[in-house]
Structure formats: C-alpha cells, structure tokens
Design an enzyme around this catalytic site. Structure first.
Site, PDB file in Angstrom:
ATOM      1  CE  LYS A  29      19.820 -37.265  66.604  1.00  0.00           C
ATOM      2  NZ  LYS A  29      21.063 -37.560  65.915  1.00  0.00           N
ATOM      3  CE  LYS A  79      22.299 -29.323  74.009  1.00  0.00           C
ATOM      4  NZ  LYS A  79      23.582 -29.890  73.617  1.00  0.00           N
ATOM      5  CG  ASP A 113      25.812 -32.010  76.383  1.00  0.00           C
ATOM      6  OD1 ASP A 113      25.763 -31.001  75.661  1.00  0.00           O
ATOM      7  OD2 ASP A 113      26.366 -33.075  76.019  1.00  0.00           O
ATOM      8  CG  HIS A 134      19.458 -33.492  72.570  1.00  0.00           C
ATOM      9  ND1 HIS A 134      19.152 -32.440  71.754  1.00  0.00           N
ATOM     10  CD2 HIS A 134      20.816 -33.523  72.640  1.00  0.00           C
ATOM     11  CE1 HIS A 134      20.280 -31.862  71.344  1.00  0.00           C
ATOM     12  NE2 HIS A 134      21.293 -32.501  71.875  1.00  0.00           N
ATOM     13  NE  ARG A 161      39.177 -12.924  69.667  1.00  0.00           N
ATOM     14  CZ  ARG A 161      38.952 -11.998  70.581  1.00  0.00           C
ATOM     15  NH1 ARG A 161      37.851 -12.031  71.279  1.00  0.00           N
ATOM     16  NH2 ARG A 161      39.835 -11.063  70.822  1.00  0.00           N
ATOM     17  CG  HIS A 172      21.250 -32.201  66.837  1.00  0.00           C
ATOM     18  ND1 HIS A 172      21.783 -31.964  68.074  1.00  0.00           N
ATOM     19  CD2 HIS A 172      21.603 -33.482  66.526  1.00  0.00           C
ATOM     20  CE1 HIS A 172      22.435 -33.028  68.488  1.00  0.00           C
ATOM     21  NE2 HIS A 172      22.342 -33.973  67.575  1.00  0.00           N
ATOM     22  CE  LYS A 181      29.220 -36.251  75.932  1.00  0.00           C
ATOM     23  NZ  LYS A 181      28.773 -36.383  74.539  1.00  0.00           N
ATOM     24  CG  ASP A 185      36.403  -8.453  69.665  1.00  0.00           C
ATOM     25  OD1 ASP A 185      35.519  -9.118  70.235  1.00  0.00           O
ATOM     26  OD2 ASP A 185      37.200  -7.703  70.273  1.00  0.00           O
ATOM     27  CD  GLU A 238      26.721 -38.804  72.953  1.00  0.00           C
ATOM     28  OE1 GLU A 238      27.295 -38.343  71.952  1.00  0.00           O
ATOM     29  OE2 GLU A 238      26.558 -38.159  73.997  1.00  0.00           O
TER      30      GLU A 238
HETATM   31  C1  BG6 Z   1      24.934 -32.566  71.464  1.00  0.00           C
HETATM   32  C2  BG6 Z   1      25.682 -32.707  72.758  1.00  0.00           C
HETATM   33  O1  BG6 Z   1      23.835 -31.698  71.625  1.00  0.00           O
HETATM   34  O2  BG6 Z   1      24.448 -33.839  71.054  1.00  0.00           O
HETATM   35  C3  BG6 Z   1      26.827 -33.694  72.606  1.00  0.00           C
HETATM   36  O3  BG6 Z   1      26.201 -31.439  73.145  1.00  0.00           O
HETATM   37  C4  BG6 Z   1      26.321 -35.004  72.051  1.00  0.00           C
HETATM   38  O4  BG6 Z   1      27.476 -33.902  73.845  1.00  0.00           O
HETATM   39  C5  BG6 Z   1      25.471 -34.785  70.815  1.00  0.00           C
HETATM   40  O5  BG6 Z   1      27.430 -35.813  71.747  1.00  0.00           O
HETATM   41  C6  BG6 Z   1      24.813 -36.068  70.374  1.00  0.00           C
HETATM   42  O6  BG6 Z   1      24.219 -35.873  69.124  1.00  0.00           O
HETATM   43  P1  BG6 Z   1      24.001 -37.091  68.143  1.00  0.00           P
HETATM   44  O7  BG6 Z   1      23.190 -36.535  67.036  1.00  0.00           O
HETATM   45  O8  BG6 Z   1      25.361 -37.548  67.717  1.00  0.00           O
HETATM   46  O9  BG6 Z   1      23.296 -38.140  68.941  1.00  0.00           O
END
Ligand code: BG6
Length: 492
Positions: free
Chosen positions: A176, A142, A229, A234, A43, A172, A334, A86, A210
């Site tokens: 990996k 996601k 999340d 994942h 935007r 993602h 986390k 927009d 994490e």
């Molecule tokens: C994301 C989450 O999909 O993956 C994040 O939304 C998370 O909260 C992240 O930190 C972790 O990815 P990676 O590749 O750093 O382990």
C-alpha cells in the site's frame, strides 16, 4: 525482458478481485515489461477465449476508473491465456512445462493464489516437473499455514525446492502506498526520528476496520478468523513498520532483519495478559449505510454455532530500549462502523499544563495519524488558541485550547501517479525486488506470537463477544484501552 506469469487459482476470488485488475492497471500504466504472457490455471474446462470472456465480465464489477475500455481490454486480452490443470496431477505439470518451453521467458512467475492446502503440492510439483530454474519466482498468498507448525512445514517444503530469493510471500498491506510513505516519513526525513521513542510517545494504535462482512468467503473465513486473517500478517507488518529501527540500507534483508527484531521483541503472552489484553468479538446483525445486514452466523458457509472471531483487539508492548512500557494497541474487524485503516501515534502531553485540553481523552493532545484507507495521507493534530479565546483566557481559570490539524492528502498530491498495492507488488516480483515481501523467519515469528492467543481462545468456553454490525466492536475493546486511561481515536 520477457516474462510468463502463471496464475494458479486463475478463476478464484483473489484472481479476479485483486490480481487481474492489478495486472491490467500495470498494463494500462505501461509498466508491464513487453513480451509478457499471463496464463490462468484452474480446473474448469475453458478455452483461452472463454477465460478472456470470464475476466472481461469480472472487470465490469471493478470500480469504474479501473475498468478497461473495449479497446484496452482487447489489447490486454492478447496477453491472456488459460491452462486447465488438476494441481495434484503430475502429468498436468508436464503440460505446463511444454507450454513454457514453447517460448522460454526471462522470468517465470508462478503465483499460487489457490486454497492454502495446495501450496506445498504446487511447489513440489513445479520442482518435480523441472520448472524451478533460476528464472522462476514463486508468489505465495497468505495465509501460509494456520499455526506455527503448519507454517514451518510449508516453509520447509518450499525451501527444499526453491531458494529464499525465489520466494515472494505476499502481504498486500506492504504494497500500500501509505505503508511505503510510512517508511519514507520515518527514514527519509529527520523531523520525527528524535521523537519516535518512549520518552515522547504515549501509545500507538493500529486500526484496520472494514465495513464488509465475510462476503462469499464464509467457509474459508469460518476456519480462519480475524486473528489469522488480519493480525498475524497485515497488522503485525504495520506494527513492524512503525516500530522498527532504521535499516542500514534499503535492501530487502536489511529491512527484514529490522522487522524480525521487532517481532522477536514483542512481549510474550501470560495467562493474565491473555485474559486482559486479547479481546475477540463476532458480529451480530445490524445496519451498515442504512441497510440491514445479517449476523456472521447467518452468513452463507458459516457454521450457525460458529465461535470464530470477526473482531480482535490486542494490547502489547515491545521489550526494547526504544519502546519499553509504551502500549501498542491493535484492532481489526469486519462489519465495523466504517472502512478505516490508520495508525495513530499519540504523543505524551506537555509536562506542565497551563492550558486546559478540550479533548475527552485529555492525556493525548498531539497525535500523528497515518491514514491507509480510504484516504492515504498524514494528519498532525495539535492544540491551538481558538477564536473564542481571543481575550486570552479567563481571569478565573486556564484557557481551553482548540484541536487543529495539519493535513497531507497524498491522493491529491500524487493522484494520477499512484500505484495500487497488488500492482506494485506484482511489478516487484517480475523485477525480482524482495523489499516488500515477507521472509520465512518473520512469518514464523509472527505465528509464534499469535499462537498462545489461538490456544487460549480454543480452550475458552466463553467464545467471542457479540457486537452489533455497524459499531466499533464489543465494548470490552474500549474497556481494555480505558484501563490505561486512553481511548480509541473515534472516542477522543
Ligand atoms: C485480506 C483478508 O488479506 O485483506 C480479507 O483476507 C480482507 O479478509 C482484506 O478483507 C482487506 O484488504 P484491504 O486492502 O481491502 O484492506
């Protein structure tokens, strides 16, 4: 082959943290097809040059090895453009159409890295503007929805304007290198397959830990939580990769069919298992790497009375012939004690013990650890006769063995040829390879399985258990696994 990559959410967190650096790496590695254009859409009122300057400034924050030199950036910047839009305004899509018509490309990738609430609008508007031709591929980030119903609604809308072959739902973790190595280990080698079953495996543990907190995403995270999340996507994708049957070939649907079967075989939750086997926590203040860090509730954007979980530990089983009775443990959080993602396959102990085991968790002597990060590799843990046992044990009792390990470091072995997760996935989208993307039925099944947990937690007044930042989460997580006489890897 020419391509256009339209990045909706082009100034957002994901764009500069993951997508742009990955595109640059692909460019640096010479793997981006020639004749590409990358157009950031947002935007903000920016010119092409201002957008390039913004991306350049962001690149200064990525790790040194991945930062472009001046010369590299100026070559990369030649691909970059910007379009102010927009996303709820149909007229703006006409502008996009005009831009694309200036130079029709063989492949048009629409990467929707916006707030999830905009996914369906963007897809509908793309179609309304006639931009959903056969050359179009849409990448959806996601989380796709916040529960089964909303996920289905998104999938229905998206499918009404695009075919499943055009939809790239990104997770993602599947990109990996370590996850692809897990497929290679299981389906490219015959060594482990005979052992990969309930007769030989005592339990499987999946950890995605994490050190980071919620960073600048407090508001988003507070309405999401760790289950949505990390687990729904994942962690469950990792579970599928470790538990699926060998696919009949390497085609996308053959792989996705097998993953879907795993998700369908996950044991349904009962009130009892929800109470015992679904643990949630929320980080309190603490210390990470010697530095004090705030409690989750004190993070910007987070409700000070928040009941959102930042940690989840689950125990489940897969109800099929291969896995019946084998516990699968999942844990993610986390502000934990380290950045550490791995899958641990714990084998059953020798059926008749003539040695003593040195390990605290004495029922697990052999394990295969698939390391995802920070390092990428395999460890095979065995027991051996240690130096102090050269005399062959004592006359009074059985000798005690020593733990040893075989270590395969893929970063060392393949170092410079490694391709990061987003880079790999972006190249796959451009090439039209769906293998590492999630099909709608898989995604719905994963939501179906996590939904009872979401419901139970919504009604549970106790809320998440606090844990000190820099630890491995609430003690209830260790207690859960200890009930089966096992322990998490750091406790063994
Ligand atoms: C994301 C989450 O999909 O993956 C994040 O939304 C998370 O909260 C992240 O930190 C972790 O990815 P990676 O590749 O750093 O382990």
């Amino acid at each position: 082959m020419s391509f256009d990559l339209i990045l909706f959410g082009g100034t957002g967190d994901l764009a500069w943290r993951k997508i742009m650096p990955a595109l640059f790496q692909a460019f640096r590695h010479g793997s981006l097809p020639e004749g590409g254009r990358i157009v950031g859409v947002a935007r903000d009122d920016l010119s092409d040059d201002q957008y390039r300057a913004l991306i350049k400034a962001r690149f200064d924050q990525v790790e040194l090895a991945k930062r472009p030199s001046e010369e590299e950036f100026s070559r990369f910047a030649a691909l970059l453009g910007y379009l102010r839009m927009d996303l709820s305004n149909p007229a703006d899509y006409a502008q996009l159409a005009a831009l694309l018509q200036l130079r029709p490309a063989d492949v048009v990738v629409m990467y929707v890295a916006t707030a999830p609430g905009l996914f369906t609008t963007v897809c509908e508007q793309i179609a309304a503007a006639g931009l959903n031709g056969p050359q179009t591929r849409v990448v959806l980030e996601k989380p796709l929805g916040h529960n089964l119903e909303s996920n289905r609604a998104i999938n229905e809308t998206v499918r009404s304007v695009l075919t499943e072959q055009q939809i790239f739902r990104i997770d993602h973790y599947l990109g990996k290198p370590s996850v692809q190595n897990l497929f290679a280990l299981r389906f490219g080698n015959s060594l482990f397959e005979p052992l990969w079953r309930r007769e030989h495996i005592a339990n499987i543990q999946i950890t995605i830990a994490e050190e980071l907190g919620v960073e600048k995403r407090g508001a988003f995270y507070d309405s999401t939580g760790a289950l949505r999340d990390m687990v729904q996507n994942h962690a469950l994708q990792l579970l599928c990769a470790v538990a699926m049957e060998p696919p009949i070939n390497a085609h996308a649907d053959a792989i996705r069919d097998e993953k879907l079967k795993v998700l369908r075989s996950l044991k349904p939750w009962t009130p009892e298992t929800l109470r015992q086997h679904a643990i949630r926590g929320q980080y309190a203040g603490g210390t990470i790497d010697g530095e004090a860090v705030p409690a989750y509730r004190d993070e910007p954007g987070v409700n000070p009375d928040s009941r959102t979980e930042t940690f989840v530990a689950l125990r489940t089983e897969i109800a099929n012939w291969r896995w019946a009775g084998v516990p699968f443990y999942i844990r993610t959080g986390k502000r934990l004690a380290g950045r550490d993602a791995h899958i641990e396959v714990n084998f059953r102990p020798a059926p008749h013990a003539i040695f003593n085991s040195p390990l605290a968790c004495s029922n697990v002597d052999n394990r295969l650890v698939i390391n995802l990060q920070p390092k990428d590799g395999l460890e095979l843990h065995l027991l051996a006769q240690g130096a102090d046992q050269r005399q062959g044990g004592t006359s009074r009792g059985a000798p005690t063995l020593a733990p040893v390990q075989l270590d395969l470091d893929f970063d060392k072995r393949f170092g410079s040829e490694r391709v990061g997760a987003y880079e790999r996935l972006l190249l796959d989208v451009i090439a039209g390879r769906l293998n590492l993307f999630v099909r709608s039925d898989e995604q719905e099944e994963a939501w179906r399985w996590v939904e009872p947990i979401l419901d139970a937690w919504r009604h549970d007044t106790a809320g998440p258990r606090p844990y000190t930042s820099g630890t491995w989460g609430p003690s209830a997580s260790s207690a859960m696994i200890a009930k089966d006489n096992y322990c998490w890897s750091e406790e063994s």
